[in-house]
Scaffold this active site. Structure first.
Site, PDB file in Angstrom:
ATOM      1  N   THR A   1       3.818   8.540  -0.554  1.00 25.36           N
ATOM      2  CA  THR A   1       3.832   9.219  -1.856  1.00 25.36           C
ATOM      3  C   THR A   1       5.213   9.825  -2.034  1.00 25.36           C
ATOM      4  O   THR A   1       5.592  10.721  -1.274  1.00 25.36           O
ATOM      5  CB  THR A   1       2.772  10.342  -1.900  1.00 25.36           C
ATOM      6  OG1 THR A   1       1.502   9.779  -1.632  1.00 25.36           O
ATOM      7  CG2 THR A   1       2.760  11.009  -3.268  1.00 25.36           C
TER       8      THR A   1
ATOM      9  N   LYS B   1      -0.282   8.083  -9.273  1.00 21.67           N
ATOM     10  CA  LYS B   1      -0.696   9.007  -8.204  1.00 21.67           C
ATOM     11  C   LYS B   1      -0.434  10.462  -8.601  1.00 21.67           C
ATOM     12  O   LYS B   1      -1.300  11.327  -8.482  1.00 21.67           O
ATOM     13  CB  LYS B   1       0.083   8.644  -6.931  1.00 21.67           C
ATOM     14  CG  LYS B   1       0.029   9.644  -5.814  1.00 21.67           C
ATOM     15  CD  LYS B   1      -1.093   9.397  -4.864  1.00 21.67           C
ATOM     16  CE  LYS B   1      -1.171  10.504  -3.819  1.00 21.67           C
ATOM     17  NZ  LYS B   1      -2.350  10.427  -3.007  1.00 21.67           N
TER      18      LYS B   1
ATOM     19  N   LYS C   1       2.635  19.218  -2.192  1.00 25.66           N
ATOM     20  CA  LYS C   1       3.689  18.187  -2.251  1.00 25.66           C
ATOM     21  C   LYS C   1       3.526  17.333  -3.508  1.00 25.66           C
ATOM     22  O   LYS C   1       4.490  17.106  -4.248  1.00 25.66           O
ATOM     23  CB  LYS C   1       3.598  17.298  -1.006  1.00 25.66           C
ATOM     24  CG  LYS C   1       4.532  16.112  -1.075  1.00 25.66           C
ATOM     25  CD  LYS C   1       4.242  15.046  -0.036  1.00 25.66           C
ATOM     26  CE  LYS C   1       4.985  13.771  -0.420  1.00 25.66           C
ATOM     27  NZ  LYS C   1       4.826  12.677   0.522  1.00 25.66           N
TER      28      LYS C   1
END
Ligand code: NAD
Length: 308
Positions: free
Chosen positions: A96, A171, A246
């Site tokens: 990611t 995402k 994050k």
């Protein structure tokens, strides 16, 4: 002929993903900077490569599962994986990372004569171990088609979201919804408690009304209504708060870059950053309800919010 996969980054996620590829009959050459990660993968049938470059040089497909964009870009970079790989190698980055970094990684791979896909995942370590991850992919249709058989081994669903970076975009957008909705659900429970309404009563109404969402009905932040939610095991993750922090930071970067007036997304990034650095460091992200409750009973707590 057996497809040879170079798997770089054999941590919590990459280790079990690589092991599933071995179980499905792929030859997997793995590398990780941490010896214990490499030896755990070797025990699962991964062949240890002395370096990431050595693995990439003989691979048909190079999969990376790394902490952040800087790791991907530096491994791809000068005299790195892209230079070592045979022309036409497929690079699949499952980490990611920032959308801009992902697009830069795609451009570098293509400039070096390779094919490229960003394919971040959801499903966590449990999904990585069980081979039930969801992949969201960005890149050319043909690159996605080539990667699909491998993604099908490591996951239960793969969605081709669009061009370079589209997987990362999907995402962070999804996780921004999740982060904001978890805070909203948690604030509602704390408000209900202060109004004398039981957690179960709020759950029974909201889960059957317009407040219904995943943060409420699957990952319910209070113990009781949903027995499998992390709240029932003292907020053991689950989806750890630092990972949510994050992902929200990546979303905040993209919001700022796009000049988007998304106050809740930006605020959620701040709240999760603070929670993850403090009591949430080893908790599920739903533990933020405790920070909200603590700040409520102690108005001097920094969690109360001091930006206004
Ligand atoms: P992790 O820290 O456990 O694993 C990353 C691994 O990369 C580490 O073992 C590290 O040693 C290795 N590494 C770093 N630089 C390297 C290099 N130059 N060469 C070789 N190895 C190198 O992290 P993780 O939990 O496995 O997460 C990996 C990625 O997946 C992250 O981008 C994360 O955001 C994402 N992700 C994680 C989860 C989760 O639940 N853990 C869920 C979805 C997505």
């Amino acid at each position: 002929m057996t497809t040879t996969v170079a798997f770089i980054g054999l941590g919590h996620m990459g280790g079990p993903m690589a092991a599933n590829l071995v179980s499905a009959g792929y030859r997997v050459l793995g590398h990780d900077l941490v010896e214990s990660c490499l030896s755990a993968a070797v025990a699962a049938g991964v062949e240890a490569a002395r370096s990431a470059v050595e693995a990439a040089a003989v691979a048909d497909v190079v999969i990376t599962m790394l902490p952040a964009g800087r790791h991907v870009l530096s491994l791809y970079g000068p005299e790195g994986l892209l230079a070592a790989a045979r022309p036409g190698t497929l690079f699949v980055d499952c980490s990611t990372i920032d959308v801009a970094d992902s697009r830069a990684a795609h451009a570098a791979a293509e400039a070096a004569g390779h094919r490229s896909l960003d394919a971040p995942v959801s499903g966590g370590v449990v999904g990585a171990e069980a081979g039930t991850l969801t992949f969201m992919a960005g890149g050319e249709e043909s690159a996605f088609a080539q990667a699909e058989p491998l993604l099908a081994v490591m996951g239960k669903k793969a969605v081709h979201c669009g061009d370079a970076g589209a997987g990362q975009a999907a995402k962070i957008c999804n996780n921004m919804i999740l982060g904001v909705s978890m805070i909203a659900v948690s604030e509602a429970f704390v408000l209900a408690e202060s109004l004398g309404l039981s957690d179960q009563a709020l759950y029974d109404v909201a889960s059957a009304a317009s407040g219904q969402c995943w943060a409420l009905t699957v990952n319910c932040p209070v113990p009781g209504p949903v027995p499998a939610s992390p709240a029932n095991r003292d907020y053991r993750p689950g989806f750890a708060a630092p990972l949510m922090a994050k992902d929200l930071q990546l979303a905040a970067n993209a919001l700022r870059a796009g000049g988007i007036d998304a106050e809740l997304g930006l605020r959620a990034a701040e709240l999760y950053a603070r929670f993850a650095e403090g009591p949430g460091a080893d908790q599920d992200f739903s533990g933020i309800v405790r920070a909200i409750r603590a700040a409520t009973s102690n108005p001097t707590d920094t969690q109360k919010g001091s930006t206004t």
